[in-house]
Design a protein around this motif. Structure first.
Motif, PDB file in Angstrom:
ATOM      1  N   LEU A 125     -53.494  12.566 -15.355  1.00 29.35           N
ATOM      2  CA  LEU A 125     -52.171  11.959 -15.455  1.00 29.35           C
ATOM      3  C   LEU A 125     -52.167  10.775 -16.409  1.00 29.35           C
ATOM      4  O   LEU A 125     -51.190  10.550 -17.142  1.00 29.35           O
ATOM      5  N   GLU A 126     -53.256  10.028 -16.419  1.00 32.33           N
ATOM      6  CA  GLU A 126     -53.384   8.934 -17.386  1.00 32.33           C
ATOM      7  C   GLU A 126     -53.424   9.474 -18.806  1.00 32.33           C
ATOM      8  O   GLU A 126     -52.820   8.913 -19.725  1.00 32.33           O
ATOM      9  N   VAL A 127     -54.129  10.607 -18.990  1.00 30.47           N
ATOM     10  CA  VAL A 127     -54.230  11.214 -20.324  1.00 30.47           C
ATOM     11  C   VAL A 127     -52.864  11.704 -20.787  1.00 30.47           C
ATOM     12  O   VAL A 127     -52.497  11.520 -21.957  1.00 30.47           O
ATOM     13  N   TYR A 128     -52.109  12.339 -19.892  1.00 27.91           N
ATOM     14  CA  TYR A 128     -50.777  12.811 -20.286  1.00 27.91           C
ATOM     15  C   TYR A 128     -49.948  11.661 -20.849  1.00 27.91           C
ATOM     16  O   TYR A 128     -49.309  11.792 -21.908  1.00 27.91           O
ATOM     17  N   ARG A 129     -49.962  10.553 -20.131  1.00 30.63           N
ATOM     18  CA  ARG A 129     -49.153   9.413 -20.579  1.00 30.63           C
ATOM     19  C   ARG A 129     -49.628   8.920 -21.942  1.00 30.63           C
ATOM     20  O   ARG A 129     -48.810   8.599 -22.814  1.00 30.63           O
ATOM     21  N   GLU A 130     -50.931   8.862 -22.132  1.00 31.01           N
ATOM     22  CA  GLU A 130     -51.456   8.405 -23.419  1.00 31.01           C
ATOM     23  C   GLU A 130     -51.010   9.329 -24.551  1.00 31.01           C
ATOM     24  O   GLU A 130     -50.603   8.868 -25.628  1.00 31.01           O
ATOM     25  N   VAL A 131     -51.085  10.626 -24.327  1.00 24.93           N
ATOM     26  CA  VAL A 131     -50.676  11.579 -25.363  1.00 24.93           C
ATOM     27  C   VAL A 131     -49.185  11.445 -25.637  1.00 24.93           C
ATOM     28  O   VAL A 131     -48.751  11.361 -26.801  1.00 24.93           O
ATOM     29  N   TRP A 132     -48.382  11.416 -24.585  1.00 22.16           N
ATOM     30  CA  TRP A 132     -46.933  11.392 -24.764  1.00 22.16           C
ATOM     31  C   TRP A 132     -46.428  10.097 -25.374  1.00 22.16           C
ATOM     32  O   TRP A 132     -45.357  10.072 -26.000  1.00 22.16           O
ATOM     33  N   THR A 133     -47.185   9.012 -25.203  1.00 24.73           N
ATOM     34  CA  THR A 133     -46.757   7.746 -25.796  1.00 24.73           C
ATOM     35  C   THR A 133     -47.369   7.514 -27.174  1.00 24.73           C
ATOM     36  O   THR A 133     -47.265   6.419 -27.725  1.00 24.73           O
ATOM     37  N   GLY A 134     -48.007   8.545 -27.738  1.00 25.52           N
ATOM     38  CA  GLY A 134     -48.435   8.482 -29.128  1.00 25.52           C
ATOM     39  C   GLY A 134     -49.812   7.927 -29.378  1.00 25.52           C
ATOM     40  O   GLY A 134     -50.134   7.566 -30.521  1.00 25.52           O
ATOM     41  N   LYS A 135     -50.653   7.862 -28.343  1.00 28.95           N
ATOM     42  CA  LYS A 135     -52.026   7.406 -28.563  1.00 28.95           C
ATOM     43  C   LYS A 135     -52.775   8.428 -29.413  1.00 28.95           C
ATOM     44  O   LYS A 135     -52.499   9.626 -29.387  1.00 28.95           O
ATOM     45  N   ASN A 136     -53.760   7.943 -30.167  1.00 26.77           N
ATOM     46  CA  ASN A 136     -54.567   8.839 -30.994  1.00 26.77           C
ATOM     47  C   ASN A 136     -55.395   9.766 -30.118  1.00 26.77           C
ATOM     48  O   ASN A 136     -55.815   9.407 -29.011  1.00 26.77           O
ATOM     49  N   VAL A 137     -55.661  10.974 -30.619  1.00 26.15           N
ATOM     50  CA  VAL A 137     -56.443  11.947 -29.855  1.00 26.15           C
ATOM     51  C   VAL A 137     -57.626  12.430 -30.685  1.00 26.15           C
ATOM     52  O   VAL A 137     -57.629  12.350 -31.918  1.00 26.15           O
ATOM     53  N   GLY A 138     -58.646  12.914 -29.997  1.00 24.10           N
ATOM     54  CA  GLY A 138     -59.776  13.532 -30.672  1.00 24.10           C
ATOM     55  C   GLY A 138     -60.607  12.597 -31.509  1.00 24.10           C
ATOM     56  O   GLY A 138     -61.324  13.035 -32.407  1.00 24.10           O
ATOM     57  N   GLY A 139     -60.525  11.280 -31.274  1.00 27.66           N
ATOM     58  CA  GLY A 139     -61.308  10.345 -32.064  1.00 27.66           C
ATOM     59  C   GLY A 139     -60.776  10.133 -33.463  1.00 27.66           C
ATOM     60  O   GLY A 139     -61.382   9.440 -34.278  1.00 27.66           O
TER      61      GLY A 139
END
Length: 283
Positions: free
Chosen positions: A124-138
């Protein structure tokens, strides 16, 4: 109480090509929401695929997963898929999630059934990070387009942790496909958890049941087959299928009486005519 209808994506050996037409008919009929049922190890259509097809075939009807087995997915991939479906629909998706119980649905290496409750809390923390535009995959790039919203979530389950997650992360609760008398205590637990968490207002409470109006016997058999890995639970759910207009009206009245905000009737066959049959009864 709003009335929604499910897509037949997890009817055994569903004809996948009918899903867009089914969605369009449901919207034209005036149902509040289109829903999916999620399972991996079964000859149906993945709920993400069905929701994407429905998003493209409709313009205004709500979309909801009832429920998606979130813990069978790597969280970043699921968050991106869900954001894409929501974006294509114009912001009509509500993500209903649960932790899953059938071990055969966990088919991704490294994402097994053990520890799935703790994994859900992490995801659930990851979902929020992705949806709020955090960088993914390094990398230095976000995984979703600018303007992506945090997709609203509902939670299923009967353990205390399920209600706590709902109160922390969600907009409300989705009950299982059981009679209203069994759902009522879970609605009360949802309201209590909501208040204990200091949330304003009340949680959105969604109930689901099955129906089959064209061929009730085949519908009950399909539902029993879907749940037979759960033993006696298959008998309970199949016995509660609304197979006549009177039975469907009774289900609607029972769930309205216990305070459901929305009642979604999931199909047990892929008969397109059942959309109009149901609409004539409940809308």
């Amino acid at each position: 109480m709003k009335i929604g209808i499910g897509l037949p994506n997890q009817v055994r050996d569903v004809r996948p090509e009918i899903l867009p037409a089914y969605a369009a008919k449901a919207e034209e009929a005036g149902f509040s929401t289109l829903a999916t049922v999620g399972r991996i190890a079964y000859p149906g259509v993945m709920d993400t695929v069905a929701l994407a097809a429905a998003a493209g075939a409709t313009k205004s009807i709500g979309l909801i997963s009832t429920i998606m087995l979130a813990t069978v997915w790597p969280p970043t991939l699921l968050a991106k898929e869900v954001a894409g479906i929501d974006g294509v629909s114009g912001g009509r998706l509500t993500l209903g999630v649960g932790i899953g119980i059938r071990e055969d649905d966990f088919v991704v290496d490294g994402v097994g059934p053990r520890g799935r409750g703790n994994r859900m809390d992490h995801d659930l923390e990851v979902y929020r990070e992705v949806w709020t535009g955090k960088n993914v995959g390094g990398d230095e790039n976000p995984g979703v387009p600018a303007g992506t919203r945090e997709v609203p979530m509902l939670f299923g389950g009967m353990a205390p942790a399920s209600f706590a997650r709902m109160a922390k992360w969600g907009q409300g609760y989705i009950a299982g496909s059981v009679p209203a008398a069994m759902v009522a205590p879970t609605f009360e637990a949802s309201r209590a958890a909501w208040q204990e968490a200091g949330r304003e207002g009340s949680p959105r409470l969604v109930a689901i049941a099955y129906f089959a109006l064209g061929d009730a016997d085949r519908g009950r058999a399909n539902v029993h087959n879907y749940y037979e890995v759960s033993g006696e639970f298959a008998d309970l759910v199949s016995a509660n299928v609304g197979g006549t207009p009177e039975a469907v009206r009774t289900l609607v009245a029972q769930f309205e009486e216990i305070g459901a905000d929305e009642f979604i009737l999931n199909p047990t066959t892929d008969d397109l005519d059942d959309v109009a049959r149901l609409a004539d009864i409940v809308l």
